[in-house]
Motif scaffolding. Sequence first.
Motif, PDB file in Angstrom:
ATOM      1  N   MET A   1       0.837  -1.187   0.000  1.00  0.00           N
ATOM      2  CA  MET A   1       0.000   0.000   0.000  1.00  0.00           C
ATOM      3  C   MET A   1       0.875   1.242   0.000  1.00  0.00           C
ATOM      4  N   THR A   2       0.616   2.149  -0.925  1.00  0.00           N
ATOM      5  CA  THR A   2       1.385   3.379  -1.039  1.00  0.00           C
ATOM      6  C   THR A   2       0.755   4.464  -0.180  1.00  0.00           C
ATOM      7  N   VAL A   3       1.566   5.104   0.636  1.00  0.00           N
ATOM      8  CA  VAL A   3       1.067   6.164   1.498  1.00  0.00           C
ATOM      9  C   VAL A   3       1.502   7.509   0.931  1.00  0.00           C
ATOM     10  N   LEU A   4       0.523   8.285   0.502  1.00  0.00           N
ATOM     11  CA  LEU A   4       0.788   9.633   0.017  1.00  0.00           C
ATOM     12  C   LEU A   4       0.450  10.631   1.117  1.00  0.00           C
ATOM     13  N   THR A   5       1.139  11.758   1.105  1.00  0.00           N
ATOM     14  CA  THR A   5       0.822  12.795   2.076  1.00  0.00           C
ATOM     15  C   THR A   5      -0.523  13.418   1.718  1.00  0.00           C
ATOM     16  N   SER A   6      -1.086  14.148   2.648  1.00  0.00           N
ATOM     17  CA  SER A   6      -2.381  14.784   2.384  1.00  0.00           C
ATOM     18  C   SER A   6      -2.279  15.780   1.236  1.00  0.00           C
TER      19      SER A   6
END
Length: 64
Positions: A1-6
């Motif tokens: 799962m890729t976590v992008l910033t807000s």
Amino acid sequence: MTVLTSREREILCLLTRGRNTKQIAAELGIKRRTVYVHTFNAREKTGCFSTIELAVKAAQSTAD
């Protein structure tokens, strides 16, 4: 799962709505260069080679 910033997610959302870099920068009150940096970082995290590929991938993920 890729976590992008807000902020990356916010810019990505605007890209999928057809906004260009200049429009995104004006809407968010940031420099165009900052939009480029966030877009580049999102591309790196997702393995996308272009901004278009990134926007398509984001649009598809929201449609699922």
